[in-house]
Design a protein around this motif. Sequence first.
Motif: not given
Lengths: 288, 253
Positions: B155, B139, B192, B136, B188
């Motif tokens: 990814q 993502k 994080k 989560r 992003e």
Amino acid sequence: MTGFAELLLSGVMSGLIIGLAGLAVTLVFGIARFSNAATGDTMTLGAYGALLGTTLTGSLIFGGLVGLLAGALAAVLSYVLVFRQLANRSPISSLLASIGLAFFVRAGLGLAFGHNQSVFQLDIVRPIRFLDLRIQPNDLKFAAIALVTLVIVFIILHMTPIGRRMRAVADNPLLARVSGIAPRPVMFTLWAMAGAVSAIAGIILGMKTVVSPEMGWDMLLPAFAAAVLGGIGHPVGAIVGGLVIGVAQELATPFVGFTYKIAVSFIVLLLVLLVRPRGMFGRVEGVR
Amino acid sequence: MTLEIKEMSKAYGGLTVVDRVSITMEDADIIGVIGPNGAGKSTLFSLVTGFLDGNGGDVVLDGKPLGNASAVERAQAGMVRTFQVPREFAHMTVRENLMAAAPGQGGENLITTFFRPASVARQEKEIAGKVEETIRFLKLGVVADTPAGRLSGGQKKLLELGRALMTGAKLIMLDEPFAGVNPVLIEELSQKIRELNARGIGFLIIEHDLGALSKLVSKLYVMDRGKLIASGEPAAVLSDAAVREAYIGGGAN
């Protein structure tokens, strides 16, 4: 037609044995990264263990368990005493050592049990008639044992934490190390599993035919062929590969004779390596 | 956490590729390591994580010298690295990749798996919970059951970070996390990293994207030909003449 179907059936039976041996080969190859030539003789050891266990306890089931444990223990010992010491060298060292180990085990068994053939005292049961086919009830049991073995291996690999770690090490050993996956429990489990699977193959083979010090060595080439045909490192592939080779061998017997049927697995092995080196289910190694 | 990299060195024959490099991190911090190609940055990471054996030097993590601990032991002690080209367990799903990295799994061997199934199951549940949380956070939900080999480059970078998190790392060493990643994802990823740092995880980052890096780090170390040539606050370091010379090259001004 019945003749054909019976050959097919006996091909399936020997295919399952070859497949189990191939499964042991493919497990070790996938994780320890070498072709273990001692697989066949671990089979033999398992068969003798079962024979001894059966004589001592009078029960085939207990005898089988003794054989299975003997195979697992021998394989773990071979890791601790030999293959772990060679782990940081080229895979050729391990392969050569495994050939040496194979000779050693075979000679040891010959010394201990003699070179005469021994047999399991199985009850003689009337074959089941199905359509026009004669099926030995024992064959059904052996097939069931082979399938249960495959299912258990599958469950361990895919549904337990240690299996997940085994697959991680097989997939990318370097990444496994930096992720803190300790190699030792993975290797112990791998060898115990490979040894047990080999022993089961040997016990079934011994019960179906005879037990002799050379029985496992003769199975090595078909086992390698099954592992390669199925795609090296692919457990289900090894069993399917074994079935293909077993059936091919039996169906070829009327044409080439009993003595030469082993050549069939050699031809299959050659064809696979030439035409589709990654096997039926395999993936290309080393391309990431 | 604290980290002391003390005089790390590595030589191949006569060629010294890492020459007595020392880096200190007090408290969980985000520190950048920059330098031209071949400066020895990745080699330094390999030395620190026990991937390569050095010729002298030591790493002290939380006051504990690691001496010649193996790569596995260093990972278990809380130091995890990622790679320039992301690596993954290609044939395992994203979820399995993350689960495999969780430490102290009771089902570490077959005996406990078979004889104490209840405790193994409990631990599995706990690990699965952490994995869902990580998925989560990063993502990665849509690809959770996809074999990791099929992920996009970005990814895979996220997955590497996730794997490092699952090991329970105290120090995460990122090797060019922004290389080949689109600007939105860079932003992003940076976010994080800040969030994780706020939770007490230290970061050591090798990166060529100086813009993104200097916004992220509190301190930069500059390496050139195996040696540390400068260190300090990003703005000060980047305006240093020697750094500009080494990094941008003689022709630039």
